[in-house]
Scaffold this motif. Structure first.
Motif, PDB file in Angstrom:
ATOM      1  N   THR A  75       0.819  -1.217   0.000  1.00 27.51           N
ATOM      2  CA  THR A  75       0.000   0.000   0.000  1.00 27.51           C
ATOM      3  C   THR A  75       0.852   1.265   0.000  1.00 27.51           C
ATOM      4  OG1 THR A  75      -0.134  -0.103   2.419  1.00 27.51           O
ATOM      5  CG2 THR A  75      -1.915  -1.134   1.161  1.00 27.51           C
ATOM      6  N   GLU A  76       2.135   1.147   0.344  1.00 24.80           N
ATOM      7  CA  GLU A  76       3.028   2.305   0.370  1.00 24.80           C
ATOM      8  C   GLU A  76       4.323   1.987  -0.371  1.00 24.80           C
ATOM      9  OE1 GLU A  76       3.672   3.284   4.428  1.00 24.80           O
ATOM     10  OE2 GLU A  76       1.661   4.089   4.745  1.00 24.80           O
ATOM     11  N   TYR A  77       4.836   2.961  -1.105  1.00 28.77           N
ATOM     12  CA  TYR A  77       6.083   2.770  -1.849  1.00 28.77           C
ATOM     13  C   TYR A  77       7.215   2.344  -0.909  1.00 28.77           C
ATOM     14  CZ  TYR A  77       4.195   5.270  -5.970  1.00 28.77           C
ATOM     15  OH  TYR A  77       3.461   5.657  -7.056  1.00 28.77           O
ATOM     16  N   SER A  78       7.239   2.941   0.302  1.00 31.44           N
ATOM     17  CA  SER A  78       8.330   2.677   1.239  1.00 31.44           C
ATOM     18  C   SER A  78       8.419   1.210   1.633  1.00 31.44           C
ATOM     19  CB  SER A  78       8.169   3.539   2.497  1.00 31.44           C
ATOM     20  OG  SER A  78       6.940   3.263   3.147  1.00 31.44           O
ATOM     21  N   SER A  79       7.300   0.480   1.552  1.00 31.36           N
ATOM     22  CA  SER A  79       7.313  -0.935   1.923  1.00 31.36           C
ATOM     23  C   SER A  79       8.170  -1.751   0.964  1.00 31.36           C
ATOM     24  CB  SER A  79       5.888  -1.485   1.952  1.00 31.36           C
ATOM     25  OG  SER A  79       5.108  -0.832   2.923  1.00 31.36           O
ATOM     26  N   VAL A  80       8.173  -1.385  -0.319  1.00 32.87           N
ATOM     27  CA  VAL A  80       9.032  -2.077  -1.280  1.00 32.87           C
ATOM     28  C   VAL A  80      10.495  -1.795  -0.966  1.00 32.87           C
ATOM     29  CG1 VAL A  80       9.674  -2.308  -3.707  1.00 32.87           C
ATOM     30  CG2 VAL A  80       7.276  -2.045  -3.081  1.00 32.87           C
ATOM     31  N   ILE A  81      10.809  -0.544  -0.648  1.00 37.55           N
ATOM     32  CA  ILE A  81      12.185  -0.167  -0.329  1.00 37.55           C
ATOM     33  C   ILE A  81      12.647  -0.880   0.940  1.00 37.55           C
ATOM     34  CG2 ILE A  81      13.719   1.763   0.215  1.00 37.55           C
ATOM     35  CD1 ILE A  81      11.615   3.549  -1.320  1.00 37.55           C
ATOM     36  N   THR A  82      11.789  -0.924   1.958  1.00 41.09           N
ATOM     37  CA  THR A  82      12.120  -1.632   3.192  1.00 41.09           C
ATOM     38  C   THR A  82      12.331  -3.110   2.915  1.00 41.09           C
ATOM     39  OG1 THR A  82      10.813  -0.075   4.504  1.00 41.09           O
ATOM     40  CG2 THR A  82      11.345  -2.179   5.534  1.00 41.09           C
ATOM     41  N   GLY A  83      11.471  -3.688   2.079  1.00 37.39           N
ATOM     42  CA  GLY A  83      11.621  -5.094   1.733  1.00 37.39           C
ATOM     43  C   GLY A  83      12.945  -5.375   1.048  1.00 37.39           C
ATOM     44  N   MET A  84      13.381  -4.466   0.176  1.00 34.04           N
ATOM     45  CA  MET A  84      14.665  -4.640  -0.494  1.00 34.04           C
ATOM     46  C   MET A  84      15.822  -4.487   0.499  1.00 34.04           C
ATOM     47  SD  MET A  84      15.842  -2.927  -4.128  1.00 34.04           S
ATOM     48  CE  MET A  84      14.685  -3.918  -5.082  1.00 34.04           C
ATOM     49  N   THR A  85      15.685  -3.570   1.435  1.00 35.01           N
ATOM     50  CA  THR A  85      16.711  -3.363   2.456  1.00 35.01           C
ATOM     51  C   THR A  85      16.963  -4.649   3.237  1.00 35.01           C
ATOM     52  OG1 THR A  85      16.063  -1.049   2.704  1.00 35.01           O
ATOM     53  CG2 THR A  85      17.338  -2.018   4.503  1.00 35.01           C
ATOM     54  N   TYR A  86      15.898  -5.345   3.607  1.00 33.51           N
ATOM     55  CA  TYR A  86      15.999  -6.566   4.403  1.00 33.51           C
ATOM     56  C   TYR A  86      16.040  -7.835   3.540  1.00 33.51           C
ATOM     57  CZ  TYR A  86      15.227  -3.839   8.619  1.00 33.51           C
ATOM     58  OH  TYR A  86      15.358  -2.938   9.643  1.00 33.51           O
ATOM     59  N   LYS A  87      16.321  -7.654   2.252  1.00 34.37           N
ATOM     60  CA  LYS A  87      16.492  -8.770   1.318  1.00 34.37           C
ATOM     61  C   LYS A  87      15.231  -9.629   1.204  1.00 34.37           C
ATOM     62  CE  LYS A  87      21.449  -8.950   2.408  1.00 34.37           C
ATOM     63  NZ  LYS A  87      21.901  -8.099   1.318  1.00 34.37           N
ATOM     64  N   GLN A  88      14.076  -9.003   1.363  1.00 31.33           N
ATOM     65  CA  GLN A  88      12.810  -9.701   1.192  1.00 31.33           C
ATOM     66  C   GLN A  88      12.159  -9.357  -0.154  1.00 31.33           C
ATOM     67  OE1 GLN A  88      11.959 -11.979   3.662  1.00 31.33           O
ATOM     68  NE2 GLN A  88      14.034 -11.362   4.209  1.00 31.33           N
ATOM     69  N   VAL A  89      12.706  -8.367  -0.834  1.00 30.42           N
ATOM     70  CA  VAL A  89      12.308  -8.031  -2.207  1.00 30.42           C
ATOM     71  C   VAL A  89      13.577  -8.047  -3.045  1.00 30.42           C
ATOM     72  CG1 VAL A  89      11.454  -6.217  -3.737  1.00 30.42           C
ATOM     73  CG2 VAL A  89      10.282  -6.669  -1.572  1.00 30.42           C
ATOM     74  N   ASP A  90      13.549  -8.774  -4.138  1.00 29.30           N
ATOM     75  CA  ASP A  90      14.743  -8.946  -4.967  1.00 29.30           C
ATOM     76  C   ASP A  90      14.755  -8.043  -6.194  1.00 29.30           C
ATOM     77  OD1 ASP A  90      15.754 -11.342  -3.464  1.00 29.30           O
ATOM     78  OD2 ASP A  90      13.827 -12.132  -4.147  1.00 29.30           O
ATOM     79  N   ILE A  91      13.587  -7.827  -6.776  1.00 27.36           N
ATOM     80  CA  ILE A  91      13.419  -7.016  -7.977  1.00 27.36           C
ATOM     81  C   ILE A  91      12.183  -6.172  -7.766  1.00 27.36           C
ATOM     82  CG2 ILE A  91      13.347  -7.106 -10.511  1.00 27.36           C
ATOM     83  CD1 ILE A  91      13.611 -10.246 -10.042  1.00 27.36           C
ATOM     84  N   ALA A  92      12.151  -4.987  -8.367  1.00 23.53           N
ATOM     85  CA  ALA A  92      10.965  -4.152  -8.170  1.00 23.53           C
ATOM     86  C   ALA A  92      10.741  -3.221  -9.346  1.00 23.53           C
ATOM     87  CB  ALA A  92      11.093  -3.335  -6.883  1.00 23.53           C
ATOM     88  N   TRP A  93       9.476  -2.966  -9.600  1.00 22.12           N
ATOM     89  CA  TRP A  93       9.063  -1.859 -10.469  1.00 22.12           C
ATOM     90  C   TRP A  93       8.846  -0.669  -9.551  1.00 22.12           C
ATOM     91  CZ3 TRP A  93       3.369  -0.649 -11.192  1.00 22.12           C
ATOM     92  CH2 TRP A  93       3.203   0.542 -11.923  1.00 22.12           C
ATOM     93  N   LEU A  94       9.599   0.399  -9.786  1.00 24.51           N
ATOM     94  CA  LEU A  94       9.548   1.568  -8.918  1.00 24.51           C
ATOM     95  C   LEU A  94       9.378   2.844  -9.731  1.00 24.51           C
ATOM     96  CD1 LEU A  94      12.515   0.679  -6.533  1.00 24.51           C
ATOM     97  CD2 LEU A  94      10.091   0.631  -5.930  1.00 24.51           C
ATOM     98  N   GLY A  95       8.850   3.876  -9.093  1.00 22.96           N
ATOM     99  CA  GLY A  95       8.889   5.204  -9.675  1.00 22.96           C
ATOM    100  C   GLY A  95      10.311   5.727  -9.562  1.00 22.96           C
ATOM    101  N   ASN A  96      10.608   6.805 -10.259  1.00 20.50           N
ATOM    102  CA  ASN A  96      11.983   7.318 -10.255  1.00 20.50           C
ATOM    103  C   ASN A  96      12.451   7.760  -8.876  1.00 20.50           C
ATOM    104  OD1 ASN A  96      12.934   7.392 -13.204  1.00 20.50           O
ATOM    105  ND2 ASN A  96      10.903   8.283 -13.343  1.00 20.50           N
ATOM    106  N   LYS A  97      11.607   8.467  -8.126  1.00 15.99           N
ATOM    107  CA  LYS A  97      12.015   8.918  -6.795  1.00 15.99           C
ATOM    108  C   LYS A  97      12.223   7.740  -5.852  1.00 15.99           C
ATOM    109  CE  LYS A  97      10.851  11.941  -2.918  1.00 15.99           C
ATOM    110  NZ  LYS A  97      10.997  10.907  -1.864  1.00 15.99           N
ATOM    111  N   SER A  98      11.292   6.791  -5.868  1.00 17.92           N
ATOM    112  CA  SER A  98      11.450   5.634  -4.987  1.00 17.92           C
ATOM    113  C   SER A  98      12.647   4.782  -5.408  1.00 17.92           C
ATOM    114  CB  SER A  98      10.170   4.790  -4.952  1.00 17.92           C
ATOM    115  OG  SER A  98       9.719   4.464  -6.239  1.00 17.92           O
TER     116      SER A  98
END
Length: 351
Positions: A75-98
């Motif tokens: 529900t929030e862009y930051s959740s994808v970034i947090t997931g990547m930080t903790y190696k729980q997201v490996d690849i992502a479609w993101l907006g430029n700022k995120s």
């Protein structure tokens, strides 16, 4: 106060579980193989709509790579970034700022970029109102700011937050939370629905989401009018964790850069899948971290603007804060100019 070591470890572990749901294995640098992958998807619309669009793409990716690929719809862009930080997201479609946040905070790396189905080099941020709204310009909205409700975007959204913050509010010295009656943050779809229902007076959005809305919910789209359009924004990047095994990254790159290309029924099927994602995509193109240079420049320029307009800072404090930012801005501009010159030189050699 000094906490017992065991208590600290348990607290950190519990926090990780609450935020993202820790996995049993670490797929970090040095791993010989990957047995599963998680693809993070930013919340530009409802999770249901995103899942419908991405499910066949991720199924094809799983088949091509030989490992399960799971979508994570947040529900929030930051959740994808947090997931990547903790190696729980490996690849992502993101907006430029995120994507900038993912590179700086989560060890991300740009490897490809999306392409609009109509071939557009990017998209545009917009401000929308209800078709019956008396407002037809930003100046009119600013004049009546004290009585208007503003639907702002996710703080990590490029078109929903960064672009309007810089081009509309920053350049006018306006702080939305103080200038407008009320400010609420939501994704593009939620803001569009709120405008159509008359729950808010104006909101941020983008041209990609409006195309999607016209195709899937034309009755809602018919109630929305655009009153401002930004300069062009580069298309969204795809980002992976740069500590993924090289073999895995090669397989991921090959999958995305070949997907939907070529002739025949299979390529046609893949292009149809891409056309049904977000506002409609064409086959991906290769990219790298330099894709984000214009956005980085804008982010730093916005910081400079905010400091220059901060009346609570002395001249000395302002200069101390501005000096490193202006140096960074000059470095980013120099790098972007060098890339432009290199591209022009290469084009000339091809001719």
């Amino acid at each position: 106060m000094h906490w017992p070591k065991t208590a600290t470890i348990m607290t950190v572990a519990l926090s990780c579980l609450i935020v993202i749901g820790c996995k049993d294995t670490d797929r970090g640098e040095g791993s010989d193989s990957v047995t599963e992958l998680t693809f993070g998807v930013i919340s530009t619309e409802s999770a249901k709509g995103l899942k419908k669009g991405f499910k066949p793409l991720l199924a094809d990716m799983s088949k091509a790579l030989g490992v399960p690929v799971t979508g994570r719809y947040v529900t929030e862009y930051s959740s994808v970034i947090t997931g990547m930080t903790y190696k729980q997201v490996d690849i992502a479609w993101l907006g430029n700022k995120s994507a900038v946040e993912a590179l700086d905070r989560a060890g991300g790396e740009v490897f490809a970029r999306t392409v609009a189905a109509d071939g557009s080099p990017g998209y545009w941020a917009v401000i929308i109102v209800h078709t019956d709204s008396p407002y037809h310009s930003i100046d009119e909205i600013i004049a009546d700011g004290g009585k208007l409700m503003f639907g702002n975007g996710d703080p990590n959204s490029t078109s929903g937050y960064l672009i309007p913050s810089y081009y509309l509010w920053g350049e006018r010295g306006i702080r939305p939370v103080k200038h407008f009656k009320r400010v609420v943050n939501a994704n593009h779809e939620a803001n569009a629905l709120a405008i159509a229902a008359g729950r808010i007076d104006f909101a941020t959005n983008n041209t990609e989401n409006l195309v999607l809305l016209r195709a899937k919910r034309p009755a809602i789209a018919a109630k929305i009018r655009v009153i401002w359009k930004s300069p062009l924004i580069p298309n969204d990047p795809l980002v992976w964790r740069k500590d993924l095994p090289d073999e895995t990254k090669r397989a991921i790159r090959k999958f995305f850069l070949s997907y939907g290309r070529g002739d025949g029924p299979e390529a046609e099927r893949q292009r149809k899948i891409l056309a049904d994602i977000s506002g409609g995509w064409a086959p991906f193109k290769a990219s790298n971290d330099d894709h984000l240079l214009p956005i980085r420049e804008m982010m730093v320029a916005r910081e400079v603007m905010e400091i220059e307009q901060n009346e609570s800072l002395s001249d000395g404090d302002k200069q101390a804060k501005l000096a490193p930012l202006k140096q960074r801005l000059a470095e980013l501009h120099e790098r972007r100019q060098a890339l432009k010159e290199s591209a022009a030189e290469n084009a000339g050699q091809e001719d």
